[in-house]
Design an enzyme around this catalytic site. Structure first.
Site, PDB file in Angstrom:
ATOM      1  N   HIS A  77       0.847  -1.199   0.000  1.00  0.00           N
ATOM      2  CA  HIS A  77       0.000   0.000   0.000  1.00  0.00           C
ATOM      3  C   HIS A  77       0.881   1.247   0.000  1.00  0.00           C
ATOM      4  O   HIS A  77       0.942   1.997   0.977  1.00  0.00           O
ATOM      5  CB  HIS A  77      -0.971  -0.055   1.187  1.00  0.00           C
ATOM      6  CG  HIS A  77      -1.826  -1.285   1.143  1.00  0.00           C
ATOM      7  ND1 HIS A  77      -3.089  -1.296   0.604  1.00  0.00           N
ATOM      8  CD2 HIS A  77      -1.553  -2.565   1.487  1.00  0.00           C
ATOM      9  CE1 HIS A  77      -3.575  -2.531   0.647  1.00  0.00           C
ATOM     10  NE2 HIS A  77      -2.658  -3.323   1.176  1.00  0.00           N
ATOM     11  N   ASP A  83      -6.327  -1.362  -3.368  1.00  0.00           N
ATOM     12  CA  ASP A  83      -6.720  -2.135  -2.187  1.00  0.00           C
ATOM     13  C   ASP A  83      -7.657  -3.251  -2.642  1.00  0.00           C
ATOM     14  O   ASP A  83      -8.746  -2.978  -3.177  1.00  0.00           O
ATOM     15  CB  ASP A  83      -7.503  -1.271  -1.187  1.00  0.00           C
ATOM     16  CG  ASP A  83      -6.664  -0.233  -0.458  1.00  0.00           C
ATOM     17  OD1 ASP A  83      -5.431  -0.225  -0.608  1.00  0.00           O
ATOM     18  OD2 ASP A  83      -7.277   0.566   0.275  1.00  0.00           O
ATOM     19  N   HIS A  87      -7.651  -7.217   1.720  1.00  0.00           N
ATOM     20  CA  HIS A  87      -6.894  -6.276   2.557  1.00  0.00           C
ATOM     21  C   HIS A  87      -7.538  -6.136   3.938  1.00  0.00           C
ATOM     22  O   HIS A  87      -6.854  -5.927   4.930  1.00  0.00           O
ATOM     23  CB  HIS A  87      -6.843  -4.923   1.846  1.00  0.00           C
ATOM     24  CG  HIS A  87      -6.126  -3.838   2.578  1.00  0.00           C
ATOM     25  ND1 HIS A  87      -4.975  -4.040   3.306  1.00  0.00           N
ATOM     26  CD2 HIS A  87      -6.400  -2.508   2.693  1.00  0.00           C
ATOM     27  CE1 HIS A  87      -4.574  -2.888   3.825  1.00  0.00           C
ATOM     28  NE2 HIS A  87      -5.419  -1.953   3.487  1.00  0.00           N
ATOM     29  N   HIS A 216     -12.746   1.149   4.411  1.00  0.00           N
ATOM     30  CA  HIS A 216     -12.130  -0.174   4.347  1.00  0.00           C
ATOM     31  C   HIS A 216     -13.103  -1.253   4.819  1.00  0.00           C
ATOM     32  O   HIS A 216     -13.286  -2.283   4.170  1.00  0.00           O
ATOM     33  CB  HIS A 216     -10.861  -0.203   5.196  1.00  0.00           C
ATOM     34  CG  HIS A 216      -9.702   0.522   4.576  1.00  0.00           C
ATOM     35  ND1 HIS A 216      -9.549   1.883   4.655  1.00  0.00           N
ATOM     36  CD2 HIS A 216      -8.652   0.062   3.844  1.00  0.00           C
ATOM     37  CE1 HIS A 216      -8.447   2.231   4.008  1.00  0.00           C
ATOM     38  NE2 HIS A 216      -7.888   1.151   3.508  1.00  0.00           N
TER      39      HIS A 216
HETATM   40 MN    MN Z   1      -4.268   0.705   0.843  1.00  0.00          MN
END
Ligand code: MN
Length: 266
Positions: A77, A83, A87, A216
């Site tokens: 990263h 991503d 991840h 995320h």
């Molecule tokens: Mn990343």
């Protein structure tokens, strides 16, 4: 040849003539990858990520008389990077969730560019809300399936690592997604993923959000992707561009630096 297949082959001929002869501009959305490229700074209790390094093996010398060659090293990263769903812990159980096995057609899609650069200029912690996205859709149409949603903040114009990472006593101050906007994009729109100009897809203060790191948590938890440290988003129209973003085919990779290109009609 049927007329249908003739027109199918014409699609690529028109694409190539647009790139070579004009009509399509190719815009590089990638930042330079070098030791000075800023990398995310995790709190000290977590394992750090290596910055990019270049180690010369040979350069037309006794180590290799006709060739120049380097070893490279960095965290996955680092710089402009991809991503993958694997991840994040929320994306770990999807099949084909790593850099080597994601279906390759999912690296290419139409770009929806949402410009919040004015808001971010006045507030580095500005968060993209569902209301802003819905207002964008009223003007430009519904975000289509298979789209990359790119958030223009002009953050990439911050040239030094200090300005770019913008770390204060209470952590980084960089723009991102409001926690309530992420499920809307991840679940109510069938997107490939999101792209941002900051060092990561979540806002600088996202460790304090509920849920923590919502982009995320929910994007990868919905089997979608992220692109971080993009640049030149100010050269893209709100709709009409196509983004090409294939990561390196690292077996079981959680992400990778990559070259991101946009095709823009002129
Ligand atoms: Mn990343």
């Amino acid at each position: 040849m049927t007329s249908a297949s003739a027109s199918q082959s014409d699609i690529l001929a028109r694409l190539v003539s647009g790139i070579v002869g004009g009509g399509i501009r190719v815009v590089d959305l990638t930042v330079p990858l070098e030791p000075a490229t800023p990398t995310i700074q995790l709190p000290p209790q977590f394992a750090p990520s290596k910055s990019f390094s270049l180690e010369e093996i040979s350069r037309y010398d006794e180590r290799g008389p006709a060739w120049y060659w380097n070893n490279i090293a960095c965290g996955e990263h680092t710089g402009t990077h991809f991503d993958a769903p694997v991840h994040w812990v929320t994306g770990k159980d999807y099949p084909n969730n790593a850099t080597h096995n994601i279906p390759v057609d999912r690296f290419i899609g139409p770009a929806c560019v949402i410009d919040i650069s004015q808001e971010v200029a006045g507030n580095p912690d500005f968060l993209l809300t569902q209301a802003v996205v819905e207002d964008w859709e009223r003007r430009h149409g519904r975000i289509p399936a298979h789209a990359w949603v790119l958030v223009r903040t002009d953050w990439s114009q911050r040239r030094t690592a200090k300005e770019f990472l913008n770390i204060g006593k209470d952590g980084p101050h960089t723009p991102g997604f409001h926690p309530q906007c992420v499920p809307f994009l991840a679940r109510e729109r069938d997107i490939l993923g999101v792209g941002v100009e900051t060092v990561g897809t979540d806002a600088g203060q996202a460790a304090t959000f509920e849920p923590m790191f919502p982009c995320h948590t929910l994007m990868h938890g919905s089997n979608r992707f992220g692109l971080a440290s993009l640049t030149n988003l100010d050269q893209l129209p709100p709709t009409g561009a196509v983004v090409i973003a294939p990561p390196l085919k690292i077996v079981n990779g959680s992400g990778s630096p990559l070259r991101v290109l946009a095709l823009v009609p002129v």
